[in-house]
Design a protein around this motif. Structure first.
Motif, mmCIF file in Angstrom:
data_model
loop_
_atom_site.group_PDB
_atom_site.id
_atom_site.type_symbol
_atom_site.label_atom_id
_atom_site.label_comp_id
_atom_site.label_asym_id
_atom_site.label_seq_id
_atom_site.Cartn_x
_atom_site.Cartn_y
_atom_site.Cartn_z
ATOM 1 N N ALA A 82 17.021 9.946 -6.246
ATOM 2 C CA ALA A 82 16.912 10.801 -5.059
ATOM 3 C C ALA A 82 18.074 11.797 -5.012
ATOM 4 N N VAL A 83 19.272 11.301 -5.273
ATOM 5 C CA VAL A 83 20.454 12.172 -5.274
ATOM 6 C C VAL A 83 20.355 13.220 -6.386
ATOM 7 N N ALA A 84 19.910 12.787 -7.555
ATOM 8 C CA ALA A 84 19.789 13.709 -8.691
ATOM 9 C C ALA A 84 18.781 14.816 -8.406
ATOM 10 N N PHE A 85 17.648 14.451 -7.804
ATOM 11 C CA PHE A 85 16.642 15.459 -7.467
ATOM 12 C C PHE A 85 17.201 16.486 -6.483
ATOM 13 N N LEU A 86 17.950 16.015 -5.499
ATOM 14 C CA LEU A 86 18.521 16.929 -4.508
ATOM 15 C C LEU A 86 19.564 17.852 -5.138
ATOM 16 N N LYS A 87 20.353 17.309 -6.053
ATOM 17 C CA LYS A 87 21.344 18.151 -6.743
ATOM 18 C C LYS A 87 20.648 19.179 -7.634
ATOM 19 N N ASN A 88 19.525 18.777 -8.244
ATOM 20 C CA ASN A 88 18.751 19.738 -9.040
ATOM 21 C C ASN A 88 18.218 20.867 -8.151
ATOM 22 N N ALA A 89 17.745 20.492 -6.967
ATOM 23 C CA ALA A 89 17.241 21.499 -6.030
ATOM 24 C C ALA A 89 18.356 22.439 -5.589
ATOM 25 N N LEU A 90 19.531 21.879 -5.335
ATOM 26 C CA LEU A 90 20.681 22.692 -4.946
ATOM 27 C C LEU A 90 21.025 23.714 -6.030
ATOM 28 N N THR A 91 21.104 23.238 -7.259
ATOM 29 C CA THR A 91 21.453 24.114 -8.385
ATOM 30 C C THR A 91 20.407 25.204 -8.573
ATOM 31 N N LEU A 92 19.156 24.796 -8.534
ATOM 32 C CA LEU A 92 18.073 25.743 -8.764
ATOM 33 C C LEU A 92 17.989 26.774 -7.649
ATOM 34 N N SER A 93 18.270 26.355 -6.416
ATOM 35 C CA SER A 93 18.169 27.274 -5.278
ATOM 36 C C SER A 93 19.198 28.399 -5.349
ATOM 37 N N LYS A 94 20.207 28.234 -6.180
ATOM 38 C CA LYS A 94 21.239 29.266 -6.328
ATOM 39 C C LYS A 94 20.923 30.251 -7.443
ATOM 40 N N GLN A 95 19.816 29.993 -8.166
ATOM 41 C CA GLN A 95 19.420 30.902 -9.247
ATOM 42 C C GLN A 95 18.603 32.060 -8.692
ATOM 43 N N THR A 96 18.867 33.247 -9.163
ATOM 44 C CA THR A 96 18.127 34.414 -8.709
ATOM 45 C C THR A 96 16.734 34.452 -9.318
ATOM 46 N N GLY A 97 15.824 35.058 -8.574
ATOM 47 C CA GLY A 97 14.457 35.205 -9.074
ATOM 48 C C GLY A 97 14.253 36.485 -9.845
ATOM 49 N N GLY A 98 15.342 37.172 -10.191
ATOM 50 C CA GLY A 98 15.230 38.399 -10.977
ATOM 51 C C GLY A 98 15.078 39.633 -10.103
ATOM 52 N N TYR A 131 11.346 19.157 -6.182
ATOM 53 C CA TYR A 131 12.526 18.306 -6.310
ATOM 54 C C TYR A 131 12.846 17.611 -4.979
ATOM 55 N N ILE A 132 12.797 18.358 -3.889
ATOM 56 C CA ILE A 132 13.111 17.788 -2.575
ATOM 57 C C ILE A 132 12.071 16.737 -2.188
ATOM 58 N N ALA A 133 10.808 17.030 -2.456
ATOM 59 C CA ALA A 133 9.751 16.068 -2.137
ATOM 60 C C ALA A 133 9.907 14.784 -2.959
ATOM 61 N N ARG A 134 10.266 14.922 -4.234
ATOM 62 C CA ARG A 134 10.462 13.738 -5.080
ATOM 63 C C ARG A 134 11.675 12.927 -4.600
ATOM 64 N N ALA A 135 12.697 13.627 -4.102
ATOM 65 C CA ALA A 135 13.864 12.924 -3.558
ATOM 66 C C ALA A 135 13.459 12.107 -2.337
ATOM 67 N N ASP A 136 12.672 12.694 -1.449
ATOM 68 C CA ASP A 136 12.207 11.973 -0.260
ATOM 69 C C ASP A 136 11.385 10.745 -0.653
ATOM 70 N N ILE A 137 10.551 10.901 -1.673
ATOM 71 C CA ILE A 137 9.697 9.799 -2.109
ATOM 72 C C ILE A 137 10.527 8.665 -2.702
ATOM 73 N N ASP A 138 11.455 8.996 -3.585
ATOM 74 C CA ASP A 138 12.259 7.938 -4.204
ATOM 75 C C ASP A 138 13.189 7.275 -3.201
ATOM 76 N N LEU A 192 0.830 -1.197 0.000
ATOM 77 C CA LEU A 192 0.000 0.000 0.000
ATOM 78 C C LEU A 192 0.870 1.254 0.000
ATOM 79 N N TYR A 193 1.944 1.197 0.745
ATOM 80 C CA TYR A 193 2.853 2.334 0.829
ATOM 81 C C TYR A 193 3.496 2.600 -0.534
ATOM 82 N N TRP A 194 3.884 1.538 -1.222
ATOM 83 C CA TRP A 194 4.482 1.656 -2.544
ATOM 84 C C TRP A 194 3.504 2.310 -3.522
#
Length: 472
Positions: A393-409, A364-371, A316-318
């Motif tokens: 999971a690692v890839a999602f976290l690295k994507n979040a890291l990269t994206l978090s360093k981008q400015t919002g303008g 991205y972080i939520a998907r990492a936790d799920i996987d 069920l959890y799966w």
């Protein structure tokens, strides 16, 4: 005094987007001016005194939510905090219990003349109380009950005002003119906003451990919200609103999703999934993120997690995790599309890129936790794809890291910058744990109280706990 208060509060609002410390100084000054106007009642009219009293309360709640209640702002880092705290009881930075007492006193003094705004804000204060209370079921139930009473009163008042205006319009003219339609739309928007906040109360209260819930409060909330939904349906039918009213549409979509969460709260996972996949729901990133939250809430309510780590019903959890992952993937794709349109300036510039970045980081972080959870389940499909899920999971976290360093303008606010930093810390801490770093190594890398708190939250999750204990 009153004009000075208004000017200082407006200055605080402007500076809050770029300088929290300076904004707090202006808010403190505005609060002091409001307080002086209240004390020197002989220098202001009764109406002005009442308005200043309301504004002072509203400012207390505003500052609490923006500063004390923020999960990404460390007050110890603000230079203005020590000088503001020197004001003592006249300080605009107050604990939530003092803010509650101030609102309760205002309602008591106002009696039957208490405005909808005062009642609504008081209800919102109780929501903050519920979110801050831990291990005190009686106090939480009392706060939820008081908030419910206030929301019901505000909703009832607003519905009555809408019906009165509708009756007056029908007596004057056979068909509504543009002005009456505009007024009707404003009233309906206010009613929808109240209903959304009322639904938020239900979500906050019932997201607690079921063992801590007062079932009579839950039953009262459920009954009242069903009545409100029926009343809102009738109002929308009678409001003569055009389909191209974007403000109404946005509020209504938010209400539909909040109501869907409410309706699914008592269902099992399979029924909830079927309900969230209804084609009648808005096709938005918010819909899919809320759907994932809904399934997560049901998982926690059913207590499938075992005390020693892992889960009691892996099949069920799966199923639940796979569906949550699909929802978040849908949200991610919609946010990425919105981000590209935003960068190309093909959509309304009031929609900030910074907020889109924050949502994508959270996904991205939520998907990492799920996987990561899926990779650790004692379940055939999980074991078959264990390595792939772990890499995801690692890839999602690295994507979040990269994206978090981008400015919002240039429109990115100071708060959004702090929230990006918090998303960066959330991703980095998870990576540290997955990489097998010791608690000492991780703690030495954390340079803030907020980061340490995030580490403790992660360490309390069964899947990160399994990694730390070497059981993964």
């Amino acid at each position: 005094m009153i004009d000075a208060a208004y000017m200082d509060e407006e200055s605080g609002d402007r500076w809050h987007t770029s300088d929290f410390s300076k904004a707090l100084r202006f808010y403190q000054s505005a609060f002091e001016w409001y307080s002086k106007a209240i004390e020197h009642s002989n220098e202001v009219s009764q109406m002005e005194r009442i308005e200043c009293h309301y504004n002072a309360l509203r400012l207390l709640l505003l500052v609490y939510n923006q500063y004390t209640g923020s999960d990404c702002l460390d007050l110890s880092q603000l230079a203005s905090v020590p000088e503001v705290l020197q004001a003592g009881s006249n300080c605009v930075l107050q604990e939530i219990d003092a803010i509650v007492a101030a609102h309760e006193n205002a309602i008591s003094i106002s009696g039957n003349d208490a405005s909808n705004d005062l009642l609504y804000n008081s209800a919102m204060v109780y929501l903050d109380v519920i979110e801050n209370l831990e291990n005190d079921p009686q106090a939480t139930a009392l706060a939820a009950s008081k908030a419910s009473t206030l929301f019901k009163q505000v909703f009832s008042n607003q519905v009555q005002e809408f019906q009165d205006s509708l009756n007056m319009t029908s007596q004057q003219i056979e068909s509504p003119d543009n002005e009456s339609v505009k007024t009707s739309a404003i009233r309906v928007t206010e009613i929808i906003e109240t209903a959304i906040s009322y639904l938020k109360l239900f979500r906050i209260y019932t997201d607690d451990d079921l063992d801590n819930l007062d079932l009579s409060v839950v039953e009262d909330l459920t009954s009242s919200l069903n009545e409100a939904d029926n009343a809102l349906t009738k109002i929308l039918s009678a409001a003569h609103l055009s389909d191209d009213n974007n403000e109404i549409r946005e509020h209504l979509d938010e209400y539909i999703l909040a109501a869907e969460y409410f309706k699914n709260s008592g269902k099992d996972i399979e029924l909830a999934i079927k309900s969230w996949e209804s084609p009648t729901l808005p096709d938005s990133a918010e819909r899919y993120m809320l759907a994932a939250d809904s399934i997560q809430s049901i998982l926690e309510r059913q207590k499938l997690n075992t005390s020693s780590g892992g889960v009691s019903q892996p099949d069920l959890y799966w199923t639940a995790l796979c569906k949550m992952n699909q929802y978040l993937k849908n949200a991610q794709e919609l946010l990425q599309s919105l981000s590209q349109k935003k960068k190309s300036a093909r959509i309304d510039q009031t929609i900030g890129l910074g907020n889109i970045i924050l949502q994508m980081c959270s996904v991205y972080i939520a998907r990492a936790d799920i996987d990561l959870q899926r990779s650790l389940l004692n379940y055939p499909e999980a074991q078959k794809h264990k390595d792939l899920l772990g890499r995801n999971a690692v890839a999602f976290l690295k994507n979040a890291l990269t994206l978090s360093k981008q400015t919002g303008g240039i429109r990115e606010t100071a708060l959004e910058k702090l929230q990006r930093e918090k998303r960066r810390q959330e991703a980095q801490i998870r990576l540290f744990i997955i990489e097998g770093k010791s608690q000492t190594e991780i703690s030495s890398s954390l340079n803030s109280i907020l980061a340490q708190q995030e580490y403790e939250i992660c360490s309390d999750c069964w899947y990160y706990k399994m990694i730390q204990q070497g059981q993964a």
